[in-house]
Design a protein around this motif. Sequence first.
Motif, short mmCIF file in Angstrom:
data_model
loop_
_atom_site.label_atom_id
_atom_site.label_comp_id
_atom_site.label_asym_id
_atom_site.label_seq_id
_atom_site.Cartn_x
_atom_site.Cartn_y
_atom_site.Cartn_z
N GLY A 128 0.81 -1.21 0.00
CA GLY A 128 0.00 0.00 0.00
C GLY A 128 0.84 1.26 0.00
N ASN A 129 0.16 2.39 0.04
CA ASN A 129 0.81 3.70 0.13
C ASN A 129 0.97 4.09 1.59
OD1 ASN A 129 0.98 3.98 -2.63
ND2 ASN A 129 -0.88 5.21 -2.80
N TRP A 130 1.97 4.92 1.83
CA TRP A 130 2.23 5.44 3.18
C TRP A 130 2.46 6.94 3.07
CZ3 TRP A 130 6.62 7.46 5.90
CH2 TRP A 130 6.49 7.47 7.31
N LEU A 131 1.70 7.70 3.87
CA LEU A 131 1.71 9.15 3.78
C LEU A 131 2.19 9.79 5.08
CD1 LEU A 131 -1.80 9.63 2.11
CD2 LEU A 131 0.37 9.01 1.02
N ILE A 132 2.67 11.01 4.97
CA ILE A 132 3.03 11.81 6.14
C ILE A 132 2.10 13.01 6.21
CG2 ILE A 132 4.79 13.22 7.26
CD1 ILE A 132 6.90 11.53 5.93
N ARG A 133 1.56 13.24 7.39
CA ARG A 133 0.73 14.42 7.64
C ARG A 133 1.29 15.15 8.86
NH1 ARG A 133 -4.58 12.60 9.79
NH2 ARG A 133 -4.75 11.69 7.73
N ILE A 134 1.55 16.42 8.74
CA ILE A 134 2.02 17.22 9.87
C ILE A 134 0.81 17.87 10.51
CG2 ILE A 134 3.44 19.15 10.61
CD1 ILE A 134 5.08 16.76 9.75
N GLU A 135 0.55 17.52 11.78
CA GLU A 135 -0.65 18.01 12.46
C GLU A 135 -0.33 19.32 13.19
OE1 GLU A 135 -2.30 14.62 14.60
OE2 GLU A 135 -3.22 13.95 12.71
N ASP A 136 -0.26 20.38 12.40
CA ASP A 136 0.16 21.69 12.91
C ASP A 136 -1.04 22.62 13.08
OD1 ASP A 136 -0.27 21.73 10.17
OD2 ASP A 136 1.30 23.20 9.75
N ILE A 137 -1.98 22.21 13.92
CA ILE A 137 -3.18 23.02 14.15
C ILE A 137 -3.22 23.60 15.56
CG2 ILE A 137 -4.62 21.89 12.42
CD1 ILE A 137 -5.83 20.23 14.75
N ASP A 138 -2.11 23.49 16.28
CA ASP A 138 -2.06 24.01 17.65
C ASP A 138 -0.80 24.87 17.82
OD1 ASP A 138 -2.42 24.51 20.31
OD2 ASP A 138 -2.49 22.41 20.95
N PRO A 139 -0.79 26.06 17.21
CA PRO A 139 0.42 26.90 17.23
C PRO A 139 1.04 27.12 18.61
CG PRO A 139 -1.19 27.81 15.71
CD PRO A 139 -1.88 26.68 16.43
N PRO A 140 0.26 27.27 19.69
CA PRO A 140 0.91 27.49 20.98
C PRO A 140 1.83 26.35 21.42
CG PRO A 140 -1.39 28.14 21.09
CD PRO A 140 -1.21 27.43 19.79
N ARG A 141 1.59 25.15 20.91
CA ARG A 141 2.41 24.00 21.31
C ARG A 141 3.52 23.68 20.31
NH1 ARG A 141 0.16 19.37 20.93
NH2 ARG A 141 1.52 18.36 22.42
N GLU A 142 3.55 24.38 19.19
CA GLU A 142 4.52 24.05 18.15
C GLU A 142 5.88 24.68 18.42
OE1 GLU A 142 2.66 25.16 14.47
OE2 GLU A 142 0.87 23.98 14.94
N VAL A 143 6.91 23.99 17.96
CA VAL A 143 8.28 24.46 18.09
C VAL A 143 8.77 24.87 16.70
CG1 VAL A 143 10.64 23.77 18.66
CG2 VAL A 143 8.72 22.98 20.08
N ALA A 144 9.33 26.05 16.61
CA ALA A 144 9.81 26.56 15.32
C ALA A 144 10.81 25.58 14.71
CB ALA A 144 10.45 27.93 15.51
N GLY A 145 10.59 25.25 13.45
CA GLY A 145 11.51 24.36 12.74
C GLY A 145 11.28 22.88 12.97
N ALA A 146 10.35 22.53 13.88
CA ALA A 146 10.17 21.11 14.22
C ALA A 146 9.64 20.30 13.05
CB ALA A 146 9.24 20.99 15.43
N ALA A 147 8.73 20.87 12.26
CA ALA A 147 8.16 20.13 11.14
C ALA A 147 9.24 19.73 10.15
CB ALA A 147 7.08 20.96 10.45
N ASP A 148 10.11 20.67 9.80
CA ASP A 148 11.20 20.35 8.87
C ASP A 148 12.15 19.32 9.46
OD1 ASP A 148 10.18 22.14 7.02
OD2 ASP A 148 11.51 23.77 7.60
N LYS A 149 12.39 19.43 10.75
CA LYS A 149 13.29 18.48 11.42
C LYS A 149 12.68 17.07 11.41
CE LYS A 149 16.78 17.24 14.06
NZ LYS A 149 18.17 17.19 13.54
N ILE A 150 11.39 16.98 11.63
CA ILE A 150 10.71 15.68 11.61
C ILE A 150 10.84 15.02 10.23
CG2 ILE A 150 8.41 14.61 11.59
CD1 ILE A 150 7.70 16.54 13.92
N ILE A 151 10.57 15.79 9.20
CA ILE A 151 10.65 15.25 7.84
C ILE A 151 12.07 14.83 7.49
CG2 ILE A 151 10.35 15.84 5.40
CD1 ILE A 151 8.02 17.68 6.35
N ASP A 152 13.05 15.64 7.90
CA ASP A 152 14.45 15.31 7.66
C ASP A 152 14.84 14.03 8.39
OD1 ASP A 152 17.25 16.07 6.74
OD2 ASP A 152 17.55 16.02 8.91
N THR A 153 14.37 13.88 9.63
CA THR A 153 14.68 12.67 10.40
C THR A 153 14.10 11.43 9.73
OG1 THR A 153 14.76 13.91 12.48
CG2 THR A 153 14.42 11.53 12.64
#
Length: 293
Positions: A35-60
């Motif tokens: 099957g297919n495998w997808l990535i979704r970044i659940e960035d709907i809670d700005p107060p809890r988000e860390v700057a640059g974390a989404a890019d770091k997750i994808i890179d990891t």
Amino acid sequence: MNYCGRFAPSPSGPLHFGSLIAAMGSYLDAKKNHGNWLIRIEDIDPPREVAGAADKIIDTLDRFGFEWDEPVLYQSTRYTAYQDALHELQKEKLLYQCICSRSDIQAHGLQGVEGAKYPGTCRKRGFDNSTYAPQRSALRIVTGDQPISFVDGLRGTICQNIAQDIGDFILKRADGLFAYQLAVVIDDAYQGITDVVRGADLLTSTPRQIYLQRMLGLPTPHYTHLPLATDKKGRKLSKRLGSDPLNTDNPITALMAALEFLGQPLPPEYPASTREFWIWAIEHWSKDIICRQ
């Protein structure tokens, strides 16, 4: 329908070993089933988000050899879809405005499966566009007093009465942010997700998601909830607790540890590359031998 799975982290910090287990379980199950495998970044809670974390997750994930089949979806681009879903529920008179604070709810002393249960104080308020003030009231959905059941891929039949165990739950917060329960349901349907493999910390959320799927006429995926990695105090590894981030300099060591945690057979020889690791892991993947915690 062809198998489609996903991994959906929130950008509140770097991935840790517990994140790797969830990503690996969902990835292996998708690839084993062609099957297919997808990535979704659940960035709907700005107060809890860390700057640059989404890019770091994808890179990891990339450094660990994960390969996704579609462009990454960011929930922050999906607000219109969430609002449209609220309008559908509103038309069915399933939404109401709630002005209760957390202390108001706790004062009633009703305990549910996730702490204080909402007692339905504001249910008679209904929803009125002329008086709705997003910064002063949340939107809750009316829950029916009947059991919601599903068959978990590891744990068998799970049953929950949302009205008794949770109470009417929030779909849009008083600060104007959309709730996880709504966003995940809308996006699973939008992306054609057929199978959700994730951590057992979300097991009690699944009946709410199935309820929303039914109210919105959306398909229900198959669910499998994996055992959780814990720290020395028995607490689930999480970004909030500052769990150690994955070491991207030596991914195979962590991959082998996660595979072993999931009860899967290890390669007879240490893999020479992440590609070699994944070829072995996909070929030998079996949900039936995962330990149940």
